[in-house]
Design a protein around this motif. Structure first.
Motif, short mmCIF file in Angstrom:
data_model
loop_
_atom_site.label_atom_id
_atom_site.label_comp_id
_atom_site.label_asym_id
_atom_site.label_seq_id
_atom_site.Cartn_x
_atom_site.Cartn_y
_atom_site.Cartn_z
N GLN A 1 -9.29 -0.65 -1.99
CA GLN A 1 -8.52 -1.31 -3.30
C GLN A 1 -8.05 -2.73 -2.65
OE1 GLN A 1 -6.24 2.02 -4.19
NE2 GLN A 1 -8.04 3.12 -4.62
N LEU A 2 -7.42 -2.63 -1.37
CA LEU A 2 -6.85 -3.66 -0.69
C LEU A 2 -8.07 -4.58 -0.65
CD1 LEU A 2 -4.56 -3.87 2.38
CD2 LEU A 2 -6.83 -5.25 2.60
N GLY B 1 -4.56 -3.42 -4.63
CA GLY B 1 -5.12 -4.63 -4.58
C GLY B 1 -4.22 -6.10 -4.23
N GLY C 1 -4.13 -6.80 -0.63
CA GLY C 1 -5.42 -7.75 -0.25
C GLY C 1 -5.18 -9.20 -0.80
N PHE D 1 -10.83 -4.87 -1.98
CA PHE D 1 -11.22 -5.38 -3.50
C PHE D 1 -10.55 -6.40 -4.08
CE2 PHE D 1 -14.23 -3.59 -6.93
CZ PHE D 1 -15.23 -3.48 -6.09
N GLY D 2 -8.91 -6.22 -3.80
CA GLY D 2 -8.26 -7.26 -4.05
C GLY D 2 -8.37 -8.73 -3.32
N ALA E 1 -8.50 -6.16 -9.59
CA ALA E 1 -9.44 -5.50 -9.08
C ALA E 1 -9.38 -4.32 -8.49
CB ALA E 1 -9.88 -6.62 -7.92
N GLY E 2 -8.09 -4.10 -7.88
CA GLY E 2 -7.87 -3.00 -7.25
C GLY E 2 -7.83 -1.88 -8.27
N GLY F 1 -3.85 1.46 -7.84
CA GLY F 1 -4.92 0.53 -7.12
C GLY F 1 -4.43 -0.76 -7.14
N GLY G 1 -6.14 -9.78 -8.27
CA GLY G 1 -6.37 -8.87 -7.23
C GLY G 1 -6.01 -7.48 -7.72
N THR H 1 0.86 -1.37 0.16
CA THR H 1 0.09 0.07 0.11
C THR H 1 0.67 1.14 0.19
OG1 THR H 1 -0.08 -0.19 2.39
CG2 THR H 1 -1.92 -1.09 1.18
#
Lengths: 501, 358
Positions: free
Chosen positions: B94-95, B259, B262, B97-98, B128-129, B255, B125, B74
């Motif tokens: 975003q994390l 992600g 995550g 979302f990942g 997604a982010g 992002g 991931g 991050t």
């Protein structure tokens, strides 16, 4: 005449560099002293010392027998030194009267003594012939009115010495005359004025004495009535200046045509029904007082703005979508008006700025997008040599370059691409005589090589000496172009004030 | 009267740029030490316990690095975005979302051998982010909608979405009522890299990502574009650089890395998605990026530093009986003093003595 201000052996070093070296001079009561010098000659440093902003390494400034307390601008203001900066420091959303009072009140006081301030402002405005309406909003004022307000702001603090830094930079010839009349009026009434400028002709008309700085040292002091223009110009530069001469160039075909271009928005001054044609080998000058739409026109010509109506055609009636990039790809170069904020990325190094227009060329990178540093360095070194950009190293951040060198670098970067069309917006504004001569020379060379150039400038001498035709912009409209051989400064000046529109 | 003024430095020397953050950390430790004294403990001994808790044993060290993993990612997300003056405050969302993507693709929908499954999960991931940020960056580019507001607020929306999914459709029926997602399939789990600890492959991937970002930023055209657009977008556009494309790429990178954080948490540390997957790693990334002065390699070290404070604070709290919240205070003070130290890096201080006596 009595001395008001005495500067004794002022020396100021930045690192090993002498910004000011043992400078001595005095300002007498009731005179206009002009300080001339190239950018980087030490004028600004010296003024900042006088105004108490910088502390010199040695030397004294004595004002009416009091030493100035360096590093404290309040002390200078209290003694009676006032400064009007080149860039206005006004709050646009307040009235004239409120601007006058800003900073004079404690932030804890709950009321504003507006009545007294208004009285004093009106008295000063009458005394010095600087008419102004105290209740106008500053946004609604013209450039010359804003400047009037800046001067009144300093006079309001009861100053005895007024320092004007490049005061005519944004004025019409007529407004400049009015300002100089006021300056003469002020010295008649006992004020002293220091005038900093690089426009020699103006200085010669309005000042009583001239001092010249070069490389941080005072190199000459003359009484204006015994001064010779060319000698002073050489004193400023330290060598003979060769102003470029316009050669006859064979006109090429038409490169650019604007038909009935109009633009309307809230963010930029509007322009209406602009018609313009530009051929290769031609310099078309655009004259006008700042704020009459020249900036908008430049942005339209360079693809930064999309016209609301009308057509921009290139070469044989070619049309492209409006974007800086697609105009660039057609061989257009654009020197923006504000070279510091729109021209170069100050924090980045010289070589990085040099290749910025070239990132699409595979020459400076491999196929993985890796920058080829040695080729980039080579290009930067060549460019700096070719266009005489004076720097210590191509790895130095651009913000450390002087105005003239920034402009040479910017123009050089475009000239390396052999552009067919050059849109140059105020390319010599704020530069010193030497740099002006080199920029004009480069533009004329490009013209000789067949480039078509639109030169937007407020400097009538420049427009008349290097352009083939001049058109005047007034309130968003553009006049028919006039051949420079068949006109003079006076008639252009009248058109700039709106005659014939 | 002695006053001082700031003068801009022409260039910052490397030793100074390296030493001043260390001094800043030291100053913040001294200031936090005062609070430890207030809490009734000996600060020197407390810091000793903190260091011991973070680095004192193989297990402690591994725990610190495991904690550093998402923070480094991050932190990279913030550092690349901030370099382009794109203020992505939404790494937290975003994390998550990942993490959602990991749960969607990694819990049985697709099963591949490990060597393909792990990269596949990271790609999903990251996508997604990046996709979460895409509408926001388009809003900014087309309609000048402030990304600080949109990215920040979207965090809360995403956390609520995760909460809905974990309480509802995505709830693992085997979880005895706890709101958690299904377990990631075995081939998707990031292997341990130190036996009998929680340190997993994610840390190596985070460090590798940092190195790649450093190379991209310093050696390639795209990094050069990001820096140019970030430091003067107007001049960059006048020189023909594509502002739109550059900002878009920055947003996708930023992002994407959030992600990836995550993914490391879902497929690495926990093995399944929970509501408390991130105790604010997205926000910690901003502090980490600031501490590193946006340098991607610096992010590795500042990420480990921040993780060590949080991990060590637990040990310190147990040994000295001081609150763990001191960790937040130390981190906060460090960020403040680093920001102040940037003034010293970029400016010289000139003292102006009294000149009345000459």
């Amino acid at each position: 005449m009595e001395n008001l201000l005495k500067v004794e052996k002022i020396t100021k070093k930045f690192g090993n560099f002498f910004a000011n070296h043992e400078i001595n001079f005095e300002v007498r009561k009731g005179e206009v002293l002009a300080i001339l010098g190239e950018n980087g000659a030490g004028k600004t440093t010296l003024m900042n010392i006088l105004f108490g902003h910088y502390t010199p390494d040695s030397g004294n400034v004595i004002f009416e027998g009091h030493k100035i307390d360096f590093g404290n601008t309040n002390s200078a203001i209290k003694l009676g030194i006032g400064m009007v900066h080149q860039h206005f420091t006004l709050a646009e959303n307040l009235t004239v009267l409120e601007n006058i009072m800003i900073g004079k009140q404690s932030i804890f006081s709950l009321s504003l003594p507006k009545k007294d301030a208004r009285k004093k402002l009106l008295r000063l405005s009458e005394k010095y012939g600087l008419p102004i309406n105290p209740d106008s909003m500053v946004t609604d004022l013209s450039v010359s009115e804003k400047q009037r307000l800046e001067i009144l702001k300093t006079l309001f603090l009861d100053c005895k010495l007024l320092i004007l830094d490049e005061p005519t930079a944004a004025l019409t010839p007529q407004e400049t005359e009015a300002l100089f009349a006021t300056v003469r009026e002020m010295v008649e009434l006992g004020l002293s004025v220091i005038l900093i400028s690089h426009k020699l002709n103006e200085i010669l008309r309005v000042s009583d004495r001239i001092i010249v700085l070069r490389d941080g040292a005072l190199v000459g002091e003359v009484n204006t009535n015994s001064a010779v223009r060319s000698e002073i110009a050489e004193m400023i530069v330290g060598k003979k200046i060769e102003y470029p001469k316009k050669q006859d160039v064979k006109r090429k075909s038409q490169y650019l045509q604007l038909t009935d271009i109009s633009y309307k928005s809230l963010s930029f001054p509007a322009v209406q029904n602009i018609n313009l044609t530009l051929s290769g080998g031609q310099i078309l000058g655009i004259a006008g007082v700042a704020g009459n739409g020249q900036t908008t026109l430049a942005k339209l010509l360079s693809g930064h703005l999309k016209p609301s109506s009308g057509e921009v055609l290139f070469y044989e009636n070619k049309k492209v979508n409006t974007s800086p990039k697609s105009f660039m790809n057609l061989g257009l170069a654009y020197i923006p008006e504000d070279r510091n904020s729109d021209g170069l990325v100050g924090e980045m190094e010289i070589w990085e700025n040099v290749i910025m227009t070239e990132i699409d060329t595979p020459y400076f990178r491999n196929k993985f997008g890796w920058i080829n540093k040695s080729k980039s360095f080579e290009r930067a070194t060549n460019l700096c040599n070719l266009y005489d950009v004076r720097m210590q190293s191509i790895r130095q951040p651009c913000r450390l370059l002087s105005g003239g060198n920034v402009q040479k670098l910017l123009l050089g970067r475009w000239l390396m691409r052999s552009p067919k069309i050059i849109i140059a917006c105020q390319p010599t504004r704020g530069l010193d005589e030497g740099a002006i001569a080199s920029i004009q020379k480069l533009l004329l060379q490009a013209r000789a090589k067949g480039s078509g150039i639109v030169l937007i400038s407020e400097d009538l001498d420049e427009l008349l000496s290097i352009s083939d035709d001049v058109a005047v912009m007034y309130k968003g409209a553009l006049s028919e172009p006039i051949n420079t051989e068949q006109t003079d400064k006076l008639s252009i000046g009248l058109m700039m004030a709106g005659e014939g529109f | 009267m002695v006053t001082f003024r700031l003068e801009e430095r022409e260039r910052t020397s490397y030793p100074l740029a390296l030493i001043s953050p260390l001094i800043a950390v030291f100053i913040s430790l001294v200031l936090a030490g005062l609070l430890i004294i207030l809490a009734g403990a000996n600060p020197v001994q407390s810091y000793y316990e903190l260091m011991k808790g973070a680095f004192g044993s193989k297990n402690a060290f591994a725990e610190t690095l495991a904690r550093a993993t998402p923070i480094i990612l991050t932190g990279l997300a913030a550092s690349i975005a901030f370099r382009a003056k794109f203020w992505n405050i939404g790494a937290e969302g975003q994390l998550y979302f990942g993490a959602l993507a990991t749960t969607m693709f990694g819990t049985g929908l697709i099963v591949l051998p490990s060597i393909l499954m792990i990269p596949f999960l990271f790609i999903m991931g990251a996508l997604a982010g990046g996709l979460l940020l895409l509408p926001l960056v388009l809003l900014k580019l087309y309609y000048k909608v402030d990304e600080v507001v949109t990215t920040l607020l979207l965090n809360f929306v995403v956390v609520l979405l995760v909460s809905y999914l974990l309480e509802g459709p995505w709830k693992d029926p085997m979880s005895l009522g706890w709101p958690q997602g299904k377990s990631v399939v075995d081939s998707g789990i990031l292997p341990q890299i130190l036996a009998k600890t929680r340190l997993h492959l994610g840390f190596v991937i985070a460090v590798f990502t940092a190195l790649s970002i450093w190379l991209i930023m310093n050696k390639t055209i795209i990094g050069y574009q990001i820096k140019s657009v970030g430091s003067n977008a107007s001049a960059a556009s006048h020189s023909g650089l594509p502002i739109f494309k550059t900002t878009l790429i920055v947003a996708l990178f930023s992002g994407g890395m959030a992600g990836m954080a995550g993914v490391t948490e879902t497929a690495g540390l926990k093995g399944y998605l929970t509501l408390d997957l991130s105790p604010g790693f997205g926000y910690a990334g901003i502090a980490v990026a600031m501490l590193a002065n946006l340098n991607p390699l610096g992010v590795i070290f500042s990420g480990i530093f921040l993780a060590s404070i949080y991990v060590g604070a637990d040990a310190m709290s147990r040994a000295m009986n001081v609150p763990t919240y001191l960790a937040d205070v130390i981190v906060g003070l460090t960020v403040l003093s680093i920001l102040l130290s940037l003034i010293f890096i970029n400016f010289k201080i000139k003292f102006i003595g009294n000149r009345d006596n000459d």
